[in-house]
Scaffold this motif. Structure first.
Motif, PDB file in Angstrom:
ATOM      1  N   ILE A  49      10.975   6.773  -1.259  1.00  0.00           N
ATOM      2  CA  ILE A  49      10.910   5.669  -1.991  1.00  0.00           C
ATOM      3  C   ILE A  49       9.236   5.239  -2.003  1.00  0.00           C
ATOM      4  CG2 ILE A  49      11.302   3.168  -1.719  1.00  0.00           C
ATOM      5  CD1 ILE A  49      13.696   4.627  -2.969  1.00  0.00           C
ATOM      6  N   GLU A  50       8.779   5.337  -0.950  1.00  0.00           N
ATOM      7  CA  GLU A  50       6.955   5.141  -0.763  1.00  0.00           C
ATOM      8  C   GLU A  50       6.594   6.100  -1.942  1.00  0.00           C
ATOM      9  OE1 GLU A  50       4.010   2.988   0.109  1.00  0.00           O
ATOM     10  OE2 GLU A  50       5.982   2.380   0.773  1.00  0.00           O
ATOM     11  N   LYS A  51       6.698   7.042  -1.923  1.00  0.00           N
ATOM     12  CA  LYS A  51       6.012   7.998  -2.770  1.00  0.00           C
ATOM     13  C   LYS A  51       6.317   7.825  -4.243  1.00  0.00           C
ATOM     14  CE  LYS A  51       6.042  11.959   0.471  1.00  0.00           C
ATOM     15  NZ  LYS A  51       6.393  13.209   0.688  1.00  0.00           N
ATOM     16  N   ILE A  52       7.525   7.123  -4.478  1.00  0.00           N
ATOM     17  CA  ILE A  52       7.754   6.824  -5.865  1.00  0.00           C
ATOM     18  C   ILE A  52       6.809   5.590  -6.490  1.00  0.00           C
ATOM     19  CG2 ILE A  52       9.506   5.648  -7.519  1.00  0.00           C
ATOM     20  CD1 ILE A  52      11.658   7.428  -6.074  1.00  0.00           C
ATOM     21  N   LYS A  53       6.930   4.642  -5.443  1.00  0.00           N
ATOM     22  CA  LYS A  53       6.097   3.320  -5.448  1.00  0.00           C
ATOM     23  C   LYS A  53       4.718   3.997  -5.586  1.00  0.00           C
ATOM     24  CE  LYS A  53       4.643  -0.683  -3.372  1.00  0.00           C
ATOM     25  NZ  LYS A  53       5.137  -2.082  -3.034  1.00  0.00           N
ATOM     26  N   ILE A  54       3.871   4.868  -5.319  1.00  0.00           N
ATOM     27  CA  ILE A  54       2.688   4.871  -5.195  1.00  0.00           C
ATOM     28  C   ILE A  54       2.444   5.744  -6.622  1.00  0.00           C
ATOM     29  CG2 ILE A  54       0.793   6.798  -4.313  1.00  0.00           C
ATOM     30  CD1 ILE A  54       2.118   6.116  -1.711  1.00  0.00           C
ATOM     31  N   ILE A  55       3.386   6.732  -6.981  1.00  0.00           N
ATOM     32  CA  ILE A  55       3.035   7.240  -8.507  1.00  0.00           C
ATOM     33  C   ILE A  55       3.311   6.329  -9.273  1.00  0.00           C
ATOM     34  CG2 ILE A  55       4.299   8.916  -9.923  1.00  0.00           C
ATOM     35  CD1 ILE A  55       5.137  10.620  -7.580  1.00  0.00           C
ATOM     36  N   LEU A  56       4.238   5.357  -9.194  1.00  0.00           N
ATOM     37  CA  LEU A  56       4.303   4.289 -10.403  1.00  0.00           C
ATOM     38  C   LEU A  56       2.982   3.336 -10.407  1.00  0.00           C
ATOM     39  CD1 LEU A  56       7.881   3.016  -9.890  1.00  0.00           C
ATOM     40  CD2 LEU A  56       6.912   4.804 -11.545  1.00  0.00           C
ATOM     41  N   LEU A  57       2.429   3.260  -9.494  1.00  0.00           N
ATOM     42  CA  LEU A  57       1.172   2.173  -9.167  1.00  0.00           C
ATOM     43  C   LEU A  57       0.079   3.022  -9.465  1.00  0.00           C
ATOM     44  CD1 LEU A  57       0.586  -0.731  -8.564  1.00  0.00           C
ATOM     45  CD2 LEU A  57       0.217  -0.054  -6.377  1.00  0.00           C
ATOM     46  N   LYS A  58      -0.144   4.025  -9.086  1.00  0.00           N
ATOM     47  CA  LYS A  58      -1.365   5.123  -9.213  1.00  0.00           C
ATOM     48  C   LYS A  58      -1.358   5.687 -10.575  1.00  0.00           C
ATOM     49  CE  LYS A  58      -3.980   8.664  -7.335  1.00  0.00           C
ATOM     50  NZ  LYS A  58      -4.013   9.876  -6.598  1.00  0.00           N
ATOM     51  N   ASP A  59      -0.347   6.351 -10.991  1.00  0.00           N
ATOM     52  CA  ASP A  59      -0.368   7.255 -12.021  1.00  0.00           C
ATOM     53  C   ASP A  59       0.302   6.732 -13.229  1.00  0.00           C
ATOM     54  OD1 ASP A  59      -1.378   9.407 -10.674  1.00  0.00           O
ATOM     55  OD2 ASP A  59       0.293   9.532  -9.555  1.00  0.00           O
ATOM     56  N   TRP A  60       1.537   5.807 -13.354  1.00  0.00           N
ATOM     57  CA  TRP A  60       2.034   5.388 -14.467  1.00  0.00           C
ATOM     58  C   TRP A  60       1.321   4.069 -14.963  1.00  0.00           C
ATOM     59  CZ3 TRP A  60       6.707   1.615 -14.613  1.00  0.00           C
ATOM     60  CH2 TRP A  60       7.227   1.692 -15.830  1.00  0.00           C
ATOM     61  N   ASP A  61       1.321   3.039 -14.182  1.00  0.00           N
ATOM     62  CA  ASP A  61       0.642   1.605 -14.285  1.00  0.00           C
ATOM     63  C   ASP A  61       0.364   1.314 -15.694  1.00  0.00           C
ATOM     64  OD1 ASP A  61      -0.499  -0.767 -13.105  1.00  0.00           O
ATOM     65  OD2 ASP A  61      -2.465   0.239 -13.045  1.00  0.00           O
ATOM     66  N   PRO A  62       1.528   1.149 -16.374  1.00  0.00           N
ATOM     67  CA  PRO A  62       1.417   0.705 -17.836  1.00  0.00           C
ATOM     68  C   PRO A  62       0.653  -0.518 -18.129  1.00  0.00           C
ATOM     69  CG  PRO A  62       3.569   0.635 -17.496  1.00  0.00           C
ATOM     70  CD  PRO A  62       3.005   1.131 -15.891  1.00  0.00           C
ATOM     71  N   ILE A  63       0.685  -1.553 -17.059  1.00  0.00           N
ATOM     72  CA  ILE A  63       0.103  -2.757 -17.420  1.00  0.00           C
ATOM     73  C   ILE A  63      -1.340  -2.995 -16.602  1.00  0.00           C
ATOM     74  CG2 ILE A  63       1.968  -3.913 -18.138  1.00  0.00           C
ATOM     75  CD1 ILE A  63       2.454  -5.387 -15.386  1.00  0.00           C
ATOM     76  N   GLY A  64      -1.628  -1.947 -15.759  1.00  0.00           N
ATOM     77  CA  GLY A  64      -3.111  -1.817 -15.396  1.00  0.00           C
ATOM     78  C   GLY A  64      -3.208  -2.895 -14.184  1.00  0.00           C
ATOM     79  N   VAL A  65      -2.363  -2.872 -13.371  1.00  0.00           N
ATOM     80  CA  VAL A  65      -2.275  -3.741 -12.146  1.00  0.00           C
ATOM     81  C   VAL A  65      -2.928  -2.937 -10.738  1.00  0.00           C
ATOM     82  CG1 VAL A  65      -0.623  -5.382 -12.969  1.00  0.00           C
ATOM     83  CG2 VAL A  65       0.029  -3.505 -11.615  1.00  0.00           C
ATOM     84  N   ASN A  66      -2.940  -1.636 -10.863  1.00  0.00           N
ATOM     85  CA  ASN A  66      -3.291  -0.867  -9.442  1.00  0.00           C
ATOM     86  C   ASN A  66      -4.467  -1.432  -8.923  1.00  0.00           C
ATOM     87  OD1 ASN A  66      -5.182   0.320 -11.114  1.00  0.00           O
ATOM     88  ND2 ASN A  66      -4.030   2.404 -10.836  1.00  0.00           N
ATOM     89  N   ILE A  67      -5.438  -1.806  -9.488  1.00  0.00           N
ATOM     90  CA  ILE A  67      -6.691  -2.687  -9.021  1.00  0.00           C
ATOM     91  C   ILE A  67      -6.390  -3.781  -8.096  1.00  0.00           C
ATOM     92  CG2 ILE A  67      -8.241  -1.072 -10.446  1.00  0.00           C
ATOM     93  CD1 ILE A  67      -8.580  -3.838 -11.752  1.00  0.00           C
ATOM     94  N   ASN A  68      -5.402  -4.433  -8.252  1.00  0.00           N
ATOM     95  CA  ASN A  68      -5.065  -5.699  -7.684  1.00  0.00           C
ATOM     96  C   ASN A  68      -4.222  -5.581  -6.712  1.00  0.00           C
ATOM     97  OD1 ASN A  68      -4.464  -8.035  -6.930  1.00  0.00           O
ATOM     98  ND2 ASN A  68      -4.687  -9.133  -8.773  1.00  0.00           N
ATOM     99  N   LEU A  69      -4.427  -5.541  -5.249  1.00  0.00           N
ATOM    100  CA  LEU A  69      -3.730  -5.310  -4.102  1.00  0.00           C
ATOM    101  C   LEU A  69      -2.450  -6.440  -4.164  1.00  0.00           C
ATOM    102  CD1 LEU A  69      -6.200  -4.160  -1.337  1.00  0.00           C
ATOM    103  CD2 LEU A  69      -4.548  -2.952  -2.486  1.00  0.00           C
ATOM    104  N   PHE A  70      -2.728  -7.680  -4.517  1.00  0.00           N
ATOM    105  CA  PHE A  70      -1.565  -8.702  -4.596  1.00  0.00           C
ATOM    106  C   PHE A  70      -0.705  -8.329  -5.615  1.00  0.00           C
ATOM    107  CE2 PHE A  70      -5.556 -10.963  -3.269  1.00  0.00           C
ATOM    108  CZ  PHE A  70      -5.092 -11.396  -2.008  1.00  0.00           C
ATOM    109  N   LEU A  71      -1.012  -7.455  -6.422  1.00  0.00           N
ATOM    110  CA  LEU A  71       0.149  -6.989  -7.518  1.00  0.00           C
ATOM    111  C   LEU A  71       0.731  -5.550  -7.155  1.00  0.00           C
ATOM    112  CD1 LEU A  71      -1.584  -8.129 -10.699  1.00  0.00           C
ATOM    113  CD2 LEU A  71       0.075  -9.304  -9.488  1.00  0.00           C
ATOM    114  N   ALA A  72       0.572  -5.110  -6.004  1.00  0.00           N
ATOM    115  CA  ALA A  72       1.165  -3.803  -5.717  1.00  0.00           C
ATOM    116  C   ALA A  72       2.603  -3.567  -5.801  1.00  0.00           C
ATOM    117  CB  ALA A  72       0.728  -3.322  -4.241  1.00  0.00           C
ATOM    118  N   ASP A  73       3.359  -4.677  -5.898  1.00  0.00           N
ATOM    119  CA  ASP A  73       4.774  -4.616  -6.031  1.00  0.00           C
ATOM    120  C   ASP A  73       5.457  -4.730  -7.265  1.00  0.00           C
ATOM    121  OD1 ASP A  73       3.910  -7.453  -6.365  1.00  0.00           O
ATOM    122  OD2 ASP A  73       5.673  -8.193  -4.922  1.00  0.00           O
ATOM    123  N   GLU A  74       4.410  -4.689  -8.309  1.00  0.00           N
ATOM    124  CA  GLU A  74       4.833  -4.876  -9.527  1.00  0.00           C
ATOM    125  C   GLU A  74       5.869  -4.316 -10.262  1.00  0.00           C
ATOM    126  OE1 GLU A  74       4.581  -6.801 -13.226  1.00  0.00           O
ATOM    127  OE2 GLU A  74       3.507  -7.386 -11.517  1.00  0.00           O
TER     128      GLU A  74
END
Length: 92
Positions: free
Chosen positions: A5-30
């Protein structure tokens, strides 16, 4: 299960990130609302193409973005590899 689950979360945030939130730690749960569904798809042996299509559908239909199918396919490949590299090869 927690590890994947944690690995999926990381891939979604780091590699997918269609709305570009990965630079904001407050949006890590997007993208957390998609994690369980993706986990279940992987558990159900979804194909790379089906997973890429589902990610693309999320981008275009749920997020109302233009979508990037090529990127979705690369992310799908990475997500599928999670299952094959899981040391116990178990998704439950």
């Amino acid at each position: 299960m927690r590890d994947i689950i944690e690995k999926i979360k990381i891939i979604l945030l780091k590699d997918w990130d269609p709305i570009g939130v990965n630079i904001n730690l407050f949006l890590a749960d997007e993208y957390d609302s998609y994690i369980l569904q993706i986990y279940n798809w992987l558990k159900d042996d979804i194909s790379v193409n089906e997973l890429a299509q589902n990610l693309y559908k999320i981008e275009t239909e749920y997020m109302s973005l233009n979508g990037d199918y090529s990127k979705c396919h690369k992310v799908a490949e990475k997500l599928i590899r999670l299952k094959t590299t899981n040391k116990n090869n178990q998704m439950s």
